[in-house]
Enzyme design. Structure first.
Site, short mmCIF file in Angstrom:
data_model
loop_
_atom_site.label_atom_id
_atom_site.label_comp_id
_atom_site.label_asym_id
_atom_site.label_seq_id
_atom_site.Cartn_x
_atom_site.Cartn_y
_atom_site.Cartn_z
NE ARG A 83 -81.47 -2.32 -4.28
CZ ARG A 83 -82.07 -1.17 -4.45
NH1 ARG A 83 -81.40 -0.16 -4.98
NH2 ARG A 83 -83.31 -1.00 -4.07
NE ARG A 94 -82.40 -0.32 -0.15
CZ ARG A 94 -83.48 0.23 -0.66
NH1 ARG A 94 -83.39 1.02 -1.68
NH2 ARG A 94 -84.66 -0.02 -0.16
CG ASP A 97 -81.06 2.82 -3.42
OD1 ASP A 97 -81.42 2.36 -4.52
OD2 ASP A 97 -81.65 3.76 -2.85
CG ASP A 99 -82.39 6.33 -5.87
OD1 ASP A 99 -82.67 5.27 -6.43
OD2 ASP A 99 -82.75 6.61 -4.70
#
Length: 165
Positions: A83, A94, A97, A99
């Site tokens: 990334r 992407r 990811d 979070d």
């Protein structure tokens, strides 16, 4: 030990293998232990729709890391798996990811980390897998299953398990 909830996803390359590698890398070393992982879900893109579908999952971890240290580990894993935030289109394609959705019941409003995640309750692609592992968890006064019930889950489907006998 604190409990943190994380969302993982991607839509570039061998996504499910990348997600497996991300889980292994997150749990390497000390300070973090996997408690629960959802199934993988195929999800339509969110924000920018002219891109391939995503694969998403959520995990619950126990951690000794502070929220900032956890963010550092998350970003190091993302970078190691290809990334490059500086070269991406926001909400675009992407390989990975990750979070941080919630960290215990902490509320933070920092420049680089907001807890709970500010768009958590807008995203069915996060709430579907999250509700699989912690349906009764209350985040910012809202039960995960109740937040999910308010969203459209069209196009989200559980993927077959990849476990081998």
């Amino acid at each position: 030990m604190a409990e943190a909830l994380l969302a993982l996803g991607g839509n570039v390359g061998p996504v499910r293998e990348t997600l497996d590698r991300a889980l292994a890398m997150l749990c390497e070393g000390s300070g973090l232990r996997l408690k629960a992982a959802s199934s993988d879900y195929a999800t339509p893109p969110w924000g920018v729709e002219d891109q391939p579908p995503f694969v998403n999952l959520c995990i619950a971890v126990e951690t000794e890391l502070t929220p900032q240290a956890l963010l550092g580990r998350v970003q190091a894993v993302e970078q190691a798996l290809g990334r490059t935030r500086a070269q991406e289109r926001r909400w675009g394609p992407r390989p990975i990811d990750i979070d941080i959705l919630a960290y215990d019941d902490i509320t933070l409003a920092g420049a680089d980390l907001m807890l709970p995640h500010p768009r958590l309750f807008e995203r069915a692609f996060v709430l579907v897998p999250l509700a699989e592992i912690v349906p009764d968890r209350v985040i910012a006064g809202t039960r995960v299953r109740d937040a999910l019930a308010r969203l459209d889950t069209t196009g989200i489907s559980r993927l077959p398990s990849r476990l081998t006998p």
